[in-house]
Design an enzyme around this catalytic site. Structure first.
Site, PDB file in Angstrom:
ATOM      1  N   LYS A   1      -8.940 -27.376  -9.804  1.00 19.26           N
ATOM      2  CA  LYS A   1      -8.764 -28.835  -9.888  1.00 19.26           C
ATOM      3  C   LYS A   1      -7.295 -29.200 -10.130  1.00 19.26           C
ATOM      4  CE  LYS A   1     -11.482 -29.561 -13.425  1.00 19.26           C
ATOM      5  NZ  LYS A   1     -11.878 -28.177 -13.785  1.00 19.26           N
TER       6      LYS A   1
ATOM      7  N   ARG B   1     -16.062 -35.468 -18.652  1.00 26.22           N
ATOM      8  CA  ARG B   1     -16.653 -34.152 -18.878  1.00 26.22           C
ATOM      9  C   ARG B   1     -18.123 -34.272 -19.279  1.00 26.22           C
ATOM     10  NH1 ARG B   1     -11.877 -30.994 -18.552  1.00 26.22           N
ATOM     11  NH2 ARG B   1     -12.174 -29.033 -19.615  1.00 26.22           N
TER      12      ARG B   1
ATOM     13  N   ARG C   1      -4.776 -15.711 -14.772  1.00 24.06           N
ATOM     14  CA  ARG C   1      -3.912 -16.889 -14.583  1.00 24.06           C
ATOM     15  C   ARG C   1      -2.750 -16.866 -15.567  1.00 24.06           C
ATOM     16  NH1 ARG C   1      -6.342 -22.960 -14.756  1.00 24.06           N
ATOM     17  NH2 ARG C   1      -6.724 -22.570 -16.961  1.00 24.06           N
TER      18      ARG C   1
ATOM     19  N   ARG D   1      -2.772 -19.188 -21.072  1.00 27.22           N
ATOM     20  CA  ARG D   1      -3.362 -20.203 -21.934  1.00 27.22           C
ATOM     21  C   ARG D   1      -4.262 -19.529 -22.967  1.00 27.22           C
ATOM     22  NH1 ARG D   1      -5.705 -25.135 -18.391  1.00 27.22           N
ATOM     23  NH2 ARG D   1      -7.301 -24.943 -19.999  1.00 27.22           N
TER      24      ARG D   1
ATOM     25  N   ARG E   1     -16.383 -21.834 -21.957  1.00 27.65           N
ATOM     26  CA  ARG E   1     -16.019 -23.050 -21.205  1.00 27.65           C
ATOM     27  C   ARG E   1     -16.956 -23.236 -20.012  1.00 27.65           C
ATOM     28  NH1 ARG E   1     -10.221 -21.557 -19.937  1.00 27.65           N
ATOM     29  NH2 ARG E   1     -10.030 -23.552 -18.862  1.00 27.65           N
TER      30      ARG E   1
END
Ligand code: AMP
Length: 214
Positions: free
Chosen positions: A13, A88, A127, A157, A168
């Site tokens: 996204k 969300r 990532r 992160r 998540r």
């Protein structure tokens, strides 16, 4: 053009939102980025949000809604925006709908960016991000290194650790996925396959948005 990119963490996204914001000349509004800035600057909101984010839980609605309202009241989003990571859950979607109605606006489309869970875990655990330019890179979990654009040391992160990624994803399926039916009911939803090269996925989304707007 006012639209939402809806999808699990790691669906792409953020990356696609940056591209689409440029393409459609609208600001990219990402509640995750707004929250990370607040945490970094140790604001009151940041202090409240940090523990939820570290655990992969949703930050309470009042906090996120306050941040979003402030952001959408800025002049640059009067003619459009791409929302990334918001809403969300259905309560946030209701609040957004009410907020837009108040100012005489409505959404053009909601893009459901679809990527299977196992590919997401693989993507997120490799990532690496650059704090200076915001680009992300795919590297093995323990590789790291520096940004090829500006030489900064890349970081991972804190919520991209495997156990938090699973959390998540569970939160997405339990709380955010119901928004697919929510927006389908309103005739706003478009499904887009999020597996492919960045250019391929961008073209699919742009085509879907143009068709929705027509
Ligand atoms: P993201 O960058 O969108 O993956 O968001 C990172 C984290 O910020 C999430 O795991 C949540 O803890 C928090 N967050 C971002 N957007 C929202 C939102 N709309 N509602 C609640 N929490 C959010």
């Amino acid at each position: 053009m006012r639209f939402i990119l809806l999808g699990p963490p790691g669906a792409g996204k953020g990356t696609q939102a940056v591209r689409l914001a440029e393409r459609f000349n609208v600001p990219h509004v990402a509640t995750g980025d707004l929250l990370r800035f607040a945490v970094e600057w140790k604001t009151d909101i940041g202090k409240l949000a940090k523990s939820y984010m570290d655990e992969g839980e949703l930050v309470p609605d009042e906090i996120v809604l306050e941040l979003l309202r402030t952001r959408l009241s800025r002049a640059d989003s009067a003619d459009g925006f791409v929302l990334d990571g918001f809403p969300r859950n259905p309560a946030q979607a209701d609040a957004l709908e009410a907020n837009l109605k108040e100012i005489g606006q409505k959404l053009d489309a909601v893009v459901s960016l679809e990527v299977p869970d196992d590919l997401i875990v693989q993507r997120l655990s490799s990532r690496w991000s650059c704090a200076t330019c915001g680009r992300t890179f795919n590297r093995p979990h323990d590789a790291g290194g520096t940004c090829p654009y500006d030489g900064m040391t890349l970081f991972q992160r804190s919520d991209d650790r495997p156990e938090v990624i699973r959390k998540r994803l569970n939160v997405f399926h339990a709380q955010t996925a119901p928004l697919i039916a929510y927006y389908e009911k309103r005739g706003l939803l478009v499904h887009v396959d999020g597996v492919g090269t960045l250019d391929e996925v961008e073209e699919r989304i742009a085509k879907a948005l143009e068709a929705a707007k027509a």
